[in-house]
Design a protein around this motif. Sequence first.
Motif, mmCIF file in Angstrom:
data_model
loop_
_atom_site.group_PDB
_atom_site.id
_atom_site.type_symbol
_atom_site.label_atom_id
_atom_site.label_comp_id
_atom_site.label_asym_id
_atom_site.label_seq_id
_atom_site.Cartn_x
_atom_site.Cartn_y
_atom_site.Cartn_z
ATOM 1 N N UNK A 67 -27.085 48.633 -18.960
ATOM 2 C CA UNK A 67 -26.149 49.367 -17.993
ATOM 3 C C UNK A 67 -26.203 50.916 -18.177
ATOM 4 N N UNK A 68 -26.471 50.743 -19.480
ATOM 5 C CA UNK A 68 -26.400 52.791 -19.608
ATOM 6 C C UNK A 68 -28.116 53.210 -18.697
ATOM 7 N N UNK B 162 -28.167 42.201 -15.133
ATOM 8 C CA UNK B 162 -27.598 43.668 -14.810
ATOM 9 C C UNK B 162 -28.336 44.431 -14.193
ATOM 10 N N UNK B 163 -29.523 44.297 -13.506
ATOM 11 C CA UNK B 163 -30.751 45.288 -12.874
ATOM 12 C C UNK B 163 -29.704 44.520 -11.319
ATOM 13 N N UNK B 164 -29.835 43.364 -11.392
ATOM 14 C CA UNK B 164 -29.754 42.834 -10.214
ATOM 15 C C UNK B 164 -28.898 42.432 -9.769
ATOM 16 N N UNK B 165 -27.378 42.463 -10.482
ATOM 17 C CA UNK B 165 -25.881 42.874 -10.621
ATOM 18 C C UNK B 165 -25.610 43.999 -9.594
ATOM 19 N N UNK B 166 -26.265 45.037 -10.419
ATOM 20 C CA UNK B 166 -25.825 46.734 -9.869
ATOM 21 C C UNK B 166 -26.812 46.809 -8.367
ATOM 22 N N UNK B 167 -27.882 46.228 -8.517
ATOM 23 C CA UNK B 167 -28.509 46.180 -6.571
ATOM 24 C C UNK B 167 -27.546 45.904 -5.912
ATOM 25 N N UNK B 168 -27.146 44.662 -6.260
ATOM 26 C CA UNK B 168 -26.348 44.387 -4.905
ATOM 27 C C UNK B 168 -24.791 44.731 -4.422
ATOM 28 N N UNK B 169 -24.098 45.600 -5.894
ATOM 29 C CA UNK B 169 -22.661 45.969 -5.950
ATOM 30 C C UNK B 169 -22.877 47.420 -5.681
ATOM 31 N N UNK B 170 -23.368 48.257 -6.394
ATOM 32 C CA UNK B 170 -24.165 49.167 -6.610
ATOM 33 C C UNK B 170 -25.182 50.839 -5.463
ATOM 34 N N UNK B 171 -23.904 51.630 -4.932
ATOM 35 C CA UNK B 171 -25.080 52.197 -4.195
ATOM 36 C C UNK B 171 -24.881 54.006 -4.093
ATOM 37 N N UNK B 172 -25.518 54.491 -3.457
ATOM 38 C CA UNK B 172 -25.896 56.107 -4.224
ATOM 39 C C UNK B 172 -24.417 56.393 -3.642
ATOM 40 N N UNK B 173 -23.453 56.079 -2.691
ATOM 41 C CA UNK B 173 -22.295 56.649 -2.752
ATOM 42 C C UNK B 173 -20.881 55.629 -4.222
ATOM 43 N N UNK B 174 -21.444 55.109 -4.576
ATOM 44 C CA UNK B 174 -20.550 54.682 -6.084
ATOM 45 C C UNK B 174 -20.419 55.192 -6.475
ATOM 46 N N UNK B 175 -19.017 55.781 -7.115
ATOM 47 C CA UNK B 175 -18.687 56.507 -7.884
ATOM 48 C C UNK B 175 -19.015 56.184 -9.345
ATOM 49 N N UNK B 176 -19.166 57.322 -9.991
ATOM 50 C CA UNK B 176 -19.554 57.621 -11.629
ATOM 51 C C UNK B 176 -18.762 56.446 -12.074
ATOM 52 N N UNK B 177 -17.486 56.435 -12.522
ATOM 53 C CA UNK B 177 -15.654 55.997 -12.533
ATOM 54 C C UNK B 177 -16.843 54.457 -12.543
#
Length: 205
Positions: A52-53, A128-143
């Motif tokens: 994740x980190x 982890x990589x595939x999950x973040x690729x699907x749900x995280x974008x540049x606009x997703x808050x760090x929190x």
Amino acid sequence: MGQLIAVAVITILAVISPGADFAMAVRNSYLYGRTAGILAAVGISLGVLVHVTYTMLGVGLLVTRTPALFTAMKLVGAGYLVFIGYKTFVTKAQVDIGLSDGSGPSKAGALRTGFLTNALNPKTMLFVLSTYTQVVSADTPVAQQIGYGLFMSVAHLVWFALAATLFSNQSLRARLLQRQAVLNKVIGTVLVGLGMALALTPAVQ
């Protein structure tokens, strides 16, 4: 809300699917008892946070686009699984159920085994990589990104702690230990097989 549901579903399916982490938790639990199994579960959950980190820091993108780096990481993880699988396969059949002789890993050793199993596991890395690729974008808050990672880690902890509790049950454990020669061969073979399969997995394009 849709992203949260997606992360939850993907994580739950990934966690309950049989893999090296499950085999490791079962191994520690039935050979050495509940404490060793739960500590392995804690280590497994901490190993998730490693992936994740670096994913949050952008290293994940580098790994997916640099085949040589991905291959190196994959082979290190696969080699570790093969090594642990071999050690389990050749473990002596007789283990004292009460472990009164103090045999078995230390608490730190049990924690470290679980941690390395997932920290060096390409399957967890890809999850982890595939999950973040699907749900995280540049606009997703760090929190929010941190929240996703913590959820993944806690889900692993809960599932494998339950597995450790089940497989360290005295009556079940006694029956397992009576058949430990076979179980060692099965778990060892699974770990070696997973390691070899992961080593042959093509790099992500």
